[in-house]
Design a protein around this motif. Structure first.
Motif, PDB file in Angstrom:
ATOM      1  N   ARG A  99       0.370  -1.513   0.085  1.00  0.00           N
ATOM      2  CA  ARG A  99       0.386   0.102  -0.053  1.00  0.00           C
ATOM      3  C   ARG A  99       0.692   1.802   0.065  1.00  0.00           C
ATOM      4  NH1 ARG A  99      -3.935  -0.540   4.917  1.00  0.00           N
ATOM      5  NH2 ARG A  99      -2.435  -1.553   5.929  1.00  0.00           N
ATOM      6  N   ALA A 100       1.636   1.255   0.086  1.00  0.00           N
ATOM      7  CA  ALA A 100       2.788   2.069   0.328  1.00  0.00           C
ATOM      8  C   ALA A 100       3.338   2.993  -1.193  1.00  0.00           C
ATOM      9  CB  ALA A 100       4.014   2.349   0.863  1.00  0.00           C
ATOM     10  N   LEU A 101       2.789   1.691  -1.381  1.00  0.00           N
ATOM     11  CA  LEU A 101       3.258   2.299  -3.337  1.00  0.00           C
ATOM     12  C   LEU A 101       2.523   3.457  -4.136  1.00  0.00           C
ATOM     13  CD1 LEU A 101       5.191  -0.911  -4.700  1.00  0.00           C
ATOM     14  CD2 LEU A 101       6.275   1.414  -4.072  1.00  0.00           C
ATOM     15  N   VAL A 102       1.128   2.557  -3.918  1.00  0.00           N
ATOM     16  CA  VAL A 102      -0.015   3.611  -4.118  1.00  0.00           C
ATOM     17  C   VAL A 102       0.209   5.156  -4.411  1.00  0.00           C
ATOM     18  CG1 VAL A 102      -2.286   3.372  -3.987  1.00  0.00           C
ATOM     19  CG2 VAL A 102      -1.519   1.777  -2.914  1.00  0.00           C
ATOM     20  N   PRO A 103      -0.239   6.457  -2.956  1.00  0.00           N
ATOM     21  CA  PRO A 103       0.214   7.394  -3.492  1.00  0.00           C
ATOM     22  C   PRO A 103       1.231   7.992  -4.375  1.00  0.00           C
ATOM     23  CG  PRO A 103       1.586   7.113  -1.183  1.00  0.00           C
ATOM     24  CD  PRO A 103       0.092   5.069  -1.489  1.00  0.00           C
ATOM     25  N   LEU A 104       2.011   6.803  -4.634  1.00  0.00           N
ATOM     26  CA  LEU A 104       3.290   7.418  -5.630  1.00  0.00           C
ATOM     27  C   LEU A 104       3.356   6.338  -6.779  1.00  0.00           C
ATOM     28  CD1 LEU A 104       5.703   7.734  -1.726  1.00  0.00           C
ATOM     29  CD2 LEU A 104       4.650   9.805  -4.186  1.00  0.00           C
ATOM     30  N   GLY A 105       2.421   5.793  -6.861  1.00  0.00           N
ATOM     31  CA  GLY A 105       2.638   4.742  -7.996  1.00  0.00           C
ATOM     32  C   GLY A 105       2.738   5.597  -9.536  1.00  0.00           C
ATOM     33  N   VAL A 139      10.480  16.440  -0.509  1.00  0.00           N
ATOM     34  CA  VAL A 139      11.106  15.071   0.094  1.00  0.00           C
ATOM     35  C   VAL A 139      10.588  13.843   1.125  1.00  0.00           C
ATOM     36  CG1 VAL A 139      13.642  14.154   0.237  1.00  0.00           C
ATOM     37  CG2 VAL A 139      13.021  17.000  -1.042  1.00  0.00           C
ATOM     38  N   ALA A 140       9.884  14.256   1.209  1.00  0.00           N
ATOM     39  CA  ALA A 140       9.339  13.444   3.307  1.00  0.00           C
ATOM     40  C   ALA A 140       8.529  11.749   1.696  1.00  0.00           C
ATOM     41  CB  ALA A 140       8.304  13.835   3.934  1.00  0.00           C
ATOM     42  N   LEU A 141       7.558  12.125   0.766  1.00  0.00           N
ATOM     43  CA  LEU A 141       6.910  11.644   0.512  1.00  0.00           C
ATOM     44  C   LEU A 141       8.088  10.738  -0.786  1.00  0.00           C
ATOM     45  CD1 LEU A 141       4.213  13.979  -1.390  1.00  0.00           C
ATOM     46  CD2 LEU A 141       4.327  12.494   0.858  1.00  0.00           C
ATOM     47  N   VAL A 142       8.849  11.139  -0.890  1.00  0.00           N
ATOM     48  CA  VAL A 142       9.936  10.452  -1.955  1.00  0.00           C
ATOM     49  C   VAL A 142      10.358   9.275  -1.384  1.00  0.00           C
ATOM     50  CG1 VAL A 142      12.051  10.537  -3.741  1.00  0.00           C
ATOM     51  CG2 VAL A 142      10.258  12.041  -3.627  1.00  0.00           C
ATOM     52  N   ALA A 143      10.787  10.137   0.278  1.00  0.00           N
ATOM     53  CA  ALA A 143      11.440   9.079   1.233  1.00  0.00           C
ATOM     54  C   ALA A 143      10.644   7.933   1.951  1.00  0.00           C
ATOM     55  CB  ALA A 143      12.653   9.960   2.139  1.00  0.00           C
ATOM     56  N   GLY A 144      10.054   7.970   1.524  1.00  0.00           N
ATOM     57  CA  GLY A 144       8.537   7.313   2.469  1.00  0.00           C
ATOM     58  C   GLY A 144       8.675   5.802   1.574  1.00  0.00           C
ATOM     59  N   ILE A 145       8.876   5.796  -0.099  1.00  0.00           N
ATOM     60  CA  ILE A 145       9.192   4.474  -0.881  1.00  0.00           C
ATOM     61  C   ILE A 145      10.833   4.493  -1.287  1.00  0.00           C
ATOM     62  CG2 ILE A 145       6.899   4.620  -1.776  1.00  0.00           C
ATOM     63  CD1 ILE A 145       7.620   6.259  -4.037  1.00  0.00           C
ATOM     64  N   ASP A 146      11.786   4.821  -0.937  1.00  0.00           N
ATOM     65  CA  ASP A 146      13.377   5.308  -1.309  1.00  0.00           C
ATOM     66  C   ASP A 146      13.600   4.377  -1.299  1.00  0.00           C
ATOM     67  OD1 ASP A 146      15.308   7.142  -2.088  1.00  0.00           O
ATOM     68  OD2 ASP A 146      16.282   5.824  -0.504  1.00  0.00           O
ATOM     69  N   ALA A 147      13.219   2.692  -0.137  1.00  0.00           N
ATOM     70  CA  ALA A 147      13.870   1.908  -1.276  1.00  0.00           C
ATOM     71  C   ALA A 147      13.834   1.017  -1.996  1.00  0.00           C
ATOM     72  CB  ALA A 147      13.321   1.442   0.277  1.00  0.00           C
ATOM     73  N   ILE A 148      12.061   1.026  -2.306  1.00  0.00           N
ATOM     74  CA  ILE A 148      11.874   0.658  -3.251  1.00  0.00           C
ATOM     75  C   ILE A 148      12.176   1.065  -5.485  1.00  0.00           C
ATOM     76  CG2 ILE A 148       9.610  -0.177  -5.082  1.00  0.00           C
ATOM     77  CD1 ILE A 148       9.712  -1.465  -2.091  1.00  0.00           C
ATOM     78  N   LEU A 149      12.814   2.387  -4.544  1.00  0.00           N
ATOM     79  CA  LEU A 149      13.421   2.941  -6.093  1.00  0.00           C
ATOM     80  C   LEU A 149      14.655   3.024  -6.291  1.00  0.00           C
ATOM     81  CD1 LEU A 149      11.755   6.824  -5.928  1.00  0.00           C
ATOM     82  CD2 LEU A 149      10.888   4.670  -6.833  1.00  0.00           C
TER      83      LEU A 149
END
Length: 416
Positions: free
Chosen positions: A215-221, A368-378
């Motif tokens: 679900r962490a990927l949904v808002p930043l899909g 940048v907080a939003l990007v940091a939330g999925i940084d591991a996936i990216l």
């Protein structure tokens, strides 16, 4: 025992793939509590990182000492030009795709901005390449400083080998053989560490997906799609380059699959370096080329990270409601390309580059907080792109130096 023998005979790529799939399944089923197995993944990363500094040092010494100074200058020039060009192409690609998709449109600014880590000035990064204490640089793992010192040592050995004094030549031969022996020791350790890789991969993927969740990927899909799609196009660009230089595509990716997958799960270009060097050996590339290009590329060639920076800057601009001017976009491309020189090949280092690019573009740090939330996936896919770009560049440079093996053989016979 027979099952142990069967394990060692089973192809490494399949063992890693099985560990990856099982880790993903277990991580999604168990959830955050799977973090209890984090030490298994951390152990794998530490084993790889243990090898980085000595492997970089000895392979660069051997690489620099294996050819004449004039030949090394030509090889080095090709490597550096390739790295700069492909990094510029990657960040441009990330910017263009993000401009077309507008990944941050519709998202809200986070309530609180994270505290930004201030990246070092470019002049400071360049100055710190020259170590005041080489042994301290080795102990601290200052990769750029280690690279510089190793190149100086290797070039000095090469100059000694081409000196007129017979005694100096004999000393050079001794130092060269000692460095070769140390490099072989490191590669034997690498082979042992890689047998643990499937267990480390299992733990790393399980903890990542168990903690972040689907679900962490949904808002930043959209941003995730831009980065993953951009990396796919960057790999197509690599294929085109290999075709232009008449290199076998199937043969290349057959050898590259191990470092690509290892980079994806470890998120570390430097940590993957031992595996990348092993792939270069399988491709038949001269050690004097990959011993120079791959350690250098693990630190200064960050194509995937550059692409991620380009896409993330547009994402931040979308979230902040700012339209970047053409001059700002050019500034982002130039800054991102140059900033890759000082980005360590370790997990999460891309956020430092992103902070630098955001500051240069005059954008707020809040998104940048939003990007940091999925940084591991990216980080997974961009690190895979980084390592693939290193190996492609090494293959292309090797293709333009067809007489290097003969020169090495002659240099080795003289050293003996």
């Amino acid at each position: 025992m027979s099952w142990i023998s069967s394990y060692f005979r089973f192809p490494l790529i399949w063992k890693i793939a099985i560990g990856f799939v099982l880790g993903a399944i277990v991580g999604l089923l168990v959830g955050p509590s799977i973090a209890v197995i984090r030490p298994l993944g951390t152990l794998f990363l530490r084993l790889l990182q243990m090898l980085v500094v000595p492997l970089i040092f000895f392979t660069l010494v051997v690489g620099a000492a294996s050819v004449s100074p004039s030949r090394l200058g030509r090889v080095g020039g090709k490597v550096i030009v390739y790295y700069l060009v492909t990094s510029a192409v990657a960040i441009t690609l990330g910017v263009l795709i993000a401009l077309a998709v507008q990944p941050g449109a519709g998202l809200l600014m986070p309530a609180e901005a994270p505290e930004a880590r201030t990246p070092p000035a470019l002049s400071q990064v360049l100055l710190e390449i020259v170590p005041t204490n080489p042994f301290q640089a080795l102990s601290r793992g200052d990769v750029l400083a280690v690279i510089f010192f190793a190149l100086i040592v290797g070039l000095s050995i090469s100059a000694m080998e081409h000196a007129g004094d017979r005694r100096v030549k004999e000393q050079a031969g001794l130092l060269f053989r000692l460095s070769q022996g140390a490099t072989e020791v490191m590669f034997r350790i690498v082979r042992g560490v890689l047998e643990y890789a499937p267990f480390g991969v299992f733990a790393l993927i399980a903890v990542t997906l168990g903690t972040v969740g689907v679900r962490a990927l949904v808002p930043l899909g959209k941003l995730t799609g831009v980065v993953y799609g951009g990396v796919a196009l960057q790999i197509v660009f690599y294929v085109v380059l290999l075709k232009l230089f008449r290199q076998g595509i199937r043969r290349f990716f057959s050898a590259a699959q191990d470092p690509m997958l290892t980079a994806f799960v470890t998120r570390s270009s430097s940590g993957t370096l031992p595996v990348t060097m092993r792939a270069a050996e399988r491709l038949g590339i001269s050690e004097s080329i990959y011993g120079f290009s791959l350690p250098l590329g693990a630190t200064v060639n960050m194509d995937g990270t550059a692409l991620y920076i380009g896409a993330s800057v547009i994402f931040v601009a979308n979230v902040a409601g700012v339209s970047l001017t053409p001059a700002q976009l050019v500034g982002v491309i130039v800054t991102g390309t140059l900033a890759s020189i000082g980005t360590a090949g370790v997990p999460g280092a891309g956020l430092i580059m992103l902070s630098l690019a955001i500051t240069q573009a005059g954008l707020p740090m809040g998104p940048v907080a939003l990007v940091a939330g999925i940084d591991a996936i990216l980080d997974m896919v961009r690190t895979m792109c980084n390592v693939t770009g290193d190996l492609v560049g090494t293959q292309l440079v090797a293709a333009t130096e067809p007489g290097l093996e003969a020169e090495e053989a002659q240099a080795t016979s003289v050293a003996r």
